[in-house]
Scaffold this active site. Structure first.
Site, PDB file in Angstrom:
ATOM      1  N   ASP A 118       0.787  -1.092   0.084  1.00 30.85           N
ATOM      2  CA  ASP A 118      -0.057   0.094   0.044  1.00 30.85           C
ATOM      3  C   ASP A 118       1.142   1.333   0.076  1.00 30.85           C
ATOM      4  O   ASP A 118       2.187   1.026   0.344  1.00 30.85           O
ATOM      5  CB  ASP A 118      -1.035   0.088   1.420  1.00 30.85           C
ATOM      6  CG  ASP A 118      -1.669   1.304   1.609  1.00 30.85           C
ATOM      7  OD1 ASP A 118      -2.211   1.589   0.730  1.00 30.85           O
ATOM      8  OD2 ASP A 118      -1.458   1.662   2.644  1.00 30.85           O
ATOM      9  N   ASP A 155      -0.227   5.022   1.228  1.00 31.98           N
ATOM     10  CA  ASP A 155      -0.209   5.879   2.361  1.00 31.98           C
ATOM     11  C   ASP A 155      -0.338   5.036   3.992  1.00 31.98           C
ATOM     12  O   ASP A 155      -0.735   4.016   4.094  1.00 31.98           O
ATOM     13  CB  ASP A 155      -1.718   6.301   2.451  1.00 31.98           C
ATOM     14  CG  ASP A 155      -1.914   7.345   1.169  1.00 31.98           C
ATOM     15  OD1 ASP A 155      -1.022   7.629   0.628  1.00 31.98           O
ATOM     16  OD2 ASP A 155      -3.103   7.723   0.996  1.00 31.98           O
ATOM     17  N   ASP A 174      -1.549  -0.851   6.112  1.00 32.48           N
ATOM     18  CA  ASP A 174      -1.810  -0.326   7.305  1.00 32.48           C
ATOM     19  C   ASP A 174      -3.088  -0.379   7.677  1.00 32.48           C
ATOM     20  O   ASP A 174      -3.511  -0.224   8.706  1.00 32.48           O
ATOM     21  CB  ASP A 174      -1.223   1.226   7.474  1.00 32.48           C
ATOM     22  CG  ASP A 174      -2.022   1.924   6.816  1.00 32.48           C
ATOM     23  OD1 ASP A 174      -2.100   1.913   5.631  1.00 32.48           O
ATOM     24  OD2 ASP A 174      -2.575   2.994   7.445  1.00 32.48           O
TER      25      ASP A 174
HETATM   26 MG   LIG Z   1      -2.850   2.938   3.723  1.00 33.59          MG
END
Ligand SMILES: [Mg+2]
Length: 191
Positions: A13, A15, A141
């Protein structure tokens, strides 16, 4: 320490996994880099975009091992995310200080950057690369993206950005799930 088998594809991912910000809300166009500054670009207001500091060497390691590297993001800021990857210069591989710095985007074999469930992103990765889901390890995350496990992808939750410890743990969880692949890859596999 013996190196063990790596998955064929590792996806990240963006961000709060590779960089500590939301590219759609924390960053304003245009992005620019000062000369050949490594791992840092700045936006219209001087705010910086940079990878978490252990990320560059992790990307070098995967690339050197021939692992397919993918970015899987559901951001709406698709152009800005690609621009950041194109501008960010990765420091040389550790131990090779004379090698040239390279744009981060050159390390990513696949970019799946668009909103929506990451099931779609991984179906596209599978379609484009032919790599089975069981050979894919994903760092992200956000817990909601764990749904890709339904395809057979190994999901590793990132808490404070990707670093070496988190990366090794992700590899361990993939190996634990696919012990037969790891054993088969050993020169003297136990029978
Ligand atoms: Mg993320």
């Amino acid at each position: 320490m013996a190196t063990s088998r790596l998955p064929k594809l590792v996806a990240f991912d963006l961000d709060y996994t590779l960089w500590p910000l939301w590219i759609d809300s924390h960053v304003s166009s245009p992005l620019e880099r000062d000369g050949d500054t490594l791992n840092e670009v700045h936006d219209k207001y001087g705010d910086t975009v940079a990878f978490y500091h252990e990320v560059p060497q992790i990307l070098h390691r995967l690339r050197a091992a021939g692992v397919v590297i993918a970015a899987c993001s559901r951001t709406t800021a698709t152009v800005l995310a690609r621009r950041a990857l194109a501008l960010l210069l990765l420091p040389p591989k550790a131990g090779n200080p004379e090698s040239p710095a390279m744009p981060a985007i050159g390390f990513f074999d696949q970019l799946e950057i668009y909103p929506g469930s990451k099931i779609t992103h991984f179906k596209q990765l599978h379609k484009k690369t032919g790599i089975p889901y069981s050979e894919m390890l994903f760092f992200d995350d956000e817990l909601r993206n764990r749904n890709v496990e339904s395809l057979g992808v190994t999901f590793h939750l990132v808490s404070r950005g990707v670093n070496n410890t988190c990366f090794e743990r992700g590899l361990e969880s993939w190996r634990a799930k696919h012990l037969e692949k790891v054993l088969d890859a050993l020169p003297d596999a136990a029978t």
